[in-house]
Design a protein around this motif. Sequence first.
Motif, PDB file in Angstrom:
ATOM      1  N   GLY A 108      -9.834   0.318   0.162  1.00  0.00           N
ATOM      2  CA  GLY A 108      -8.425   0.697   0.084  1.00  0.00           C
ATOM      3  C   GLY A 108      -7.854   0.372  -1.276  1.00  0.00           C
ATOM      4  N   ARG A 109      -6.577   0.612  -1.423  1.00  0.00           N
ATOM      5  CA  ARG A 109      -5.888   0.359  -2.704  1.00  0.00           C
ATOM      6  C   ARG A 109      -4.654  -0.486  -2.441  1.00  0.00           C
ATOM      7  N   LYS A 110      -4.561  -1.601  -3.162  1.00  0.00           N
ATOM      8  CA  LYS A 110      -3.433  -2.521  -3.040  1.00  0.00           C
ATOM      9  C   LYS A 110      -2.593  -2.460  -4.314  1.00  0.00           C
ATOM     10  N   SER A 111      -1.293  -2.409  -4.133  1.00  0.00           N
ATOM     11  CA  SER A 111      -0.396  -2.364  -5.284  1.00  0.00           C
ATOM     12  C   SER A 111       0.514  -3.589  -5.297  1.00  0.00           C
ATOM     13  N   PHE A 112       1.329  -3.692  -6.357  1.00  0.00           N
ATOM     14  CA  PHE A 112       2.250  -4.823  -6.519  1.00  0.00           C
ATOM     15  C   PHE A 112       1.502  -6.166  -6.418  1.00  0.00           C
ATOM     16  N   GLY A 113       0.377  -6.256  -7.106  1.00  0.00           N
ATOM     17  CA  GLY A 113      -0.454  -7.468  -7.030  1.00  0.00           C
ATOM     18  C   GLY A 113      -0.056  -8.508  -8.062  1.00  0.00           C
ATOM     19  N   SER A 114       1.103  -9.123  -7.863  1.00  0.00           N
ATOM     20  CA  SER A 114       1.586 -10.139  -8.804  1.00  0.00           C
ATOM     21  C   SER A 114       0.527 -11.212  -9.053  1.00  0.00           C
ATOM     22  N   LEU A 115       0.549 -11.758 -10.272  1.00  0.00           N
ATOM     23  CA  LEU A 115      -0.418 -12.771 -10.723  1.00  0.00           C
ATOM     24  C   LEU A 115      -1.789 -12.167 -11.011  1.00  0.00           C
ATOM     25  N   THR A 116      -1.861 -10.861 -11.212  1.00  0.00           N
ATOM     26  CA  THR A 116      -3.159 -10.213 -11.428  1.00  0.00           C
ATOM     27  C   THR A 116      -4.032 -10.903 -12.475  1.00  0.00           C
ATOM     28  N   PRO A 117      -3.491 -11.335 -13.617  1.00  0.00           N
ATOM     29  CA  PRO A 117      -4.383 -11.921 -14.626  1.00  0.00           C
ATOM     30  C   PRO A 117      -4.980 -13.276 -14.254  1.00  0.00           C
ATOM     31  N   VAL A 118      -4.394 -13.971 -13.254  1.00  0.00           N
ATOM     32  CA  VAL A 118      -4.789 -15.375 -13.066  1.00  0.00           C
ATOM     33  C   VAL A 118      -5.218 -15.740 -11.650  1.00  0.00           C
ATOM     34  N   TRP A 119      -5.101 -14.847 -10.684  1.00  0.00           N
ATOM     35  CA  TRP A 119      -5.421 -15.276  -9.323  1.00  0.00           C
ATOM     36  C   TRP A 119      -6.917 -15.540  -9.147  1.00  0.00           C
ATOM     37  N   ASP A 120      -7.194 -16.514  -8.284  1.00  0.00           N
ATOM     38  CA  ASP A 120      -8.572 -16.801  -7.882  1.00  0.00           C
ATOM     39  C   ASP A 120      -8.892 -16.188  -6.521  1.00  0.00           C
ATOM     40  N   GLU A 126       0.843  -1.195   0.000  1.00  0.00           N
ATOM     41  CA  GLU A 126       0.000   0.000   0.000  1.00  0.00           C
ATOM     42  C   GLU A 126       0.878   1.244   0.000  1.00  0.00           C
ATOM     43  N   SER A 127       0.486   2.244  -0.747  1.00  0.00           N
ATOM     44  CA  SER A 127       1.183   3.520  -0.713  1.00  0.00           C
ATOM     45  C   SER A 127       1.004   4.148   0.667  1.00  0.00           C
ATOM     46  N   GLY A 128       2.105   4.616   1.239  1.00  0.00           N
ATOM     47  CA  GLY A 128       2.032   5.253   2.548  1.00  0.00           C
ATOM     48  C   GLY A 128       2.154   4.305   3.719  1.00  0.00           C
ATOM     49  N   ASN A 129       2.378   3.020   3.443  1.00  0.00           N
ATOM     50  CA  ASN A 129       2.526   2.032   4.515  1.00  0.00           C
ATOM     51  C   ASN A 129       3.888   1.363   4.373  1.00  0.00           C
ATOM     52  N   ASP A 130       4.839   1.749   5.216  1.00  0.00           N
ATOM     53  CA  ASP A 130       6.185   1.175   5.128  1.00  0.00           C
ATOM     54  C   ASP A 130       6.364  -0.021   6.049  1.00  0.00           C
ATOM     55  N   VAL A 131       5.284  -0.437   6.716  1.00  0.00           N
ATOM     56  CA  VAL A 131       5.330  -1.627   7.577  1.00  0.00           C
ATOM     57  C   VAL A 131       4.216  -2.564   7.124  1.00  0.00           C
ATOM     58  N   PRO A 132       4.394  -3.210   5.976  1.00  0.00           N
ATOM     59  CA  PRO A 132       3.324  -4.045   5.417  1.00  0.00           C
ATOM     60  C   PRO A 132       2.954  -5.186   6.343  1.00  0.00           C
ATOM     61  N   LEU A 133       1.702  -5.585   6.269  1.00  0.00           N
ATOM     62  CA  LEU A 133       1.104  -6.662   7.073  1.00  0.00           C
ATOM     63  C   LEU A 133       0.748  -6.208   8.486  1.00  0.00           C
ATOM     64  N   LEU A 134       1.600  -5.390   9.105  1.00  0.00           N
ATOM     65  CA  LEU A 134       1.433  -5.056  10.518  1.00  0.00           C
ATOM     66  C   LEU A 134       0.585  -3.810  10.729  1.00  0.00           C
ATOM     67  N   TYR A 135       0.510  -2.954   9.712  1.00  0.00           N
ATOM     68  CA  TYR A 135      -0.376  -1.798   9.704  1.00  0.00           C
ATOM     69  C   TYR A 135      -1.060  -1.775   8.345  1.00  0.00           C
ATOM     70  N   LEU A 148     -10.052  -1.732  -3.738  1.00  0.00           N
ATOM     71  CA  LEU A 148     -11.142  -2.281  -2.932  1.00  0.00           C
ATOM     72  C   LEU A 148     -12.112  -1.139  -2.644  1.00  0.00           C
ATOM     73  N   GLU A 149     -13.138  -1.032  -3.492  1.00  0.00           N
ATOM     74  CA  GLU A 149     -14.061   0.093  -3.368  1.00  0.00           C
ATOM     75  C   GLU A 149     -15.053  -0.128  -2.229  1.00  0.00           C
ATOM     76  N   ASP A 150     -15.608  -1.314  -2.177  1.00  0.00           N
ATOM     77  CA  ASP A 150     -16.509  -1.701  -1.085  1.00  0.00           C
ATOM     78  C   ASP A 150     -16.670  -3.217  -1.148  1.00  0.00           C
ATOM     79  N   VAL A 151     -15.699  -3.908  -0.608  1.00  0.00           N
ATOM     80  CA  VAL A 151     -15.622  -5.360  -0.724  1.00  0.00           C
ATOM     81  C   VAL A 151     -16.082  -6.016   0.572  1.00  0.00           C
TER      82      VAL A 151
END
Length: 392
Positions: free
Chosen positions: A145-157, A120-129, A207-210
């Motif tokens: 929220g907004r998630k970045s660096f989502g590897s496997l985007t075309p194929v994840w279930d 996430e942009s603005g979060n330098d402690v991923p997972l914990l915050y 994640l607009e309203d998930v």
Amino acid sequence: MSTLTVPRLNDELLNRCAERAATYDRENRFCQEDFDELKAAGYLLLTVPPEFGGKGLTLAEMAKETRRLAYHAPATAVCLNMHHYWVGLAADLYRSGDHSTDWILERAAQGDVFAAGHAESGNDVPLLYSTTTATHVKGGYRFQGRKSFGSLTPVWDWLGVHGMDASDPDNPKIVHAFMHRDTAGYSIKQTWDVLGMRATRSDDTILEDVFIPDNYVSRVVPAGFGGADYFVLCVFAWALMGFANVYYAIAQRALDLTLEAAKKKTSIALQHPMSHHAEIQHGIADMILELDTIGPHIEKIAEDWSNGVDHGGQWPEKLVSAKYHAVESSWQIVDRALDLSGGFGMFKKSELERLFRDARAGRFHPANSALTHEIVAKIGLGINLDEQPRWG
């Protein structure tokens, strides 16, 4: 350690992955053919326990397979590591007697693909915050929220996500959950046009309203390092040791290319190939000396994890240190390889040019240098990892 015979991908498949790597990079295209072949070969089942229909590889065993794939196709190995760190986590929990994520193993055995939505942009402690909000509602949580660096985007279930429930400001909670691809309320933005690791296709997920029901909410823990239970620690172990082995493989490949080139390259001022030049030998020696330190370090940490060695509160330091060492040393090795290429390495037709860009991506993977130094120093000094202020 597993007593099973570890399956190995055949050389023909790995060579095809290697042959496609430059095209994926040049076209900024997902490694779809690699993914399809590897899935068909059972690569995505390697960490699924035998009881669920897989091969049951431990972290130490899977790390070596990740390294082998990364030697041929680094970006392909990075994105598939995202799948294995969820499946490997679930397998470790299962082996410990915690069956809260057995459903991940069941779905993975049926062919489902898992990916990570933590950056996430603005979060330098991923997972914990988290900058993503998690709101408790009847039957589950709603995430925005907004998630970045989502590897496997075309194929994840399934996308593993986390968000912060701050309904009690004095006791914020981190909610870890899994969103199925058919879930309503999210969108994918094609943002992936980057320096290296281009074939991972790591686009943003909004994640607009998930809404995620309770049965796919795996943990609700206190925010910060104080909430790092075994589930969270497993994420760090599987993710970071996978990253470490990818970049170790890149360094090995860069050295091998350099050795091969030095034996063939000539100079008008030399009677022998450049392999006889003292400074070329010096540079190659530096590369080998650096490379020789990586393998024993990361293999020891992976084996300790797989064998259940009790490092207690030192585990965070050991995991981030191993990843940091592998990435930083690999970067030095690839950078030196480019120096020794004599300028050819700058050309797009050179594999070293791509490896140089891919190697730089490792320093963006968590934990970054600043967080690594903070964790290592605080643990060494006996300071609570959540103590404030951090830097200012």
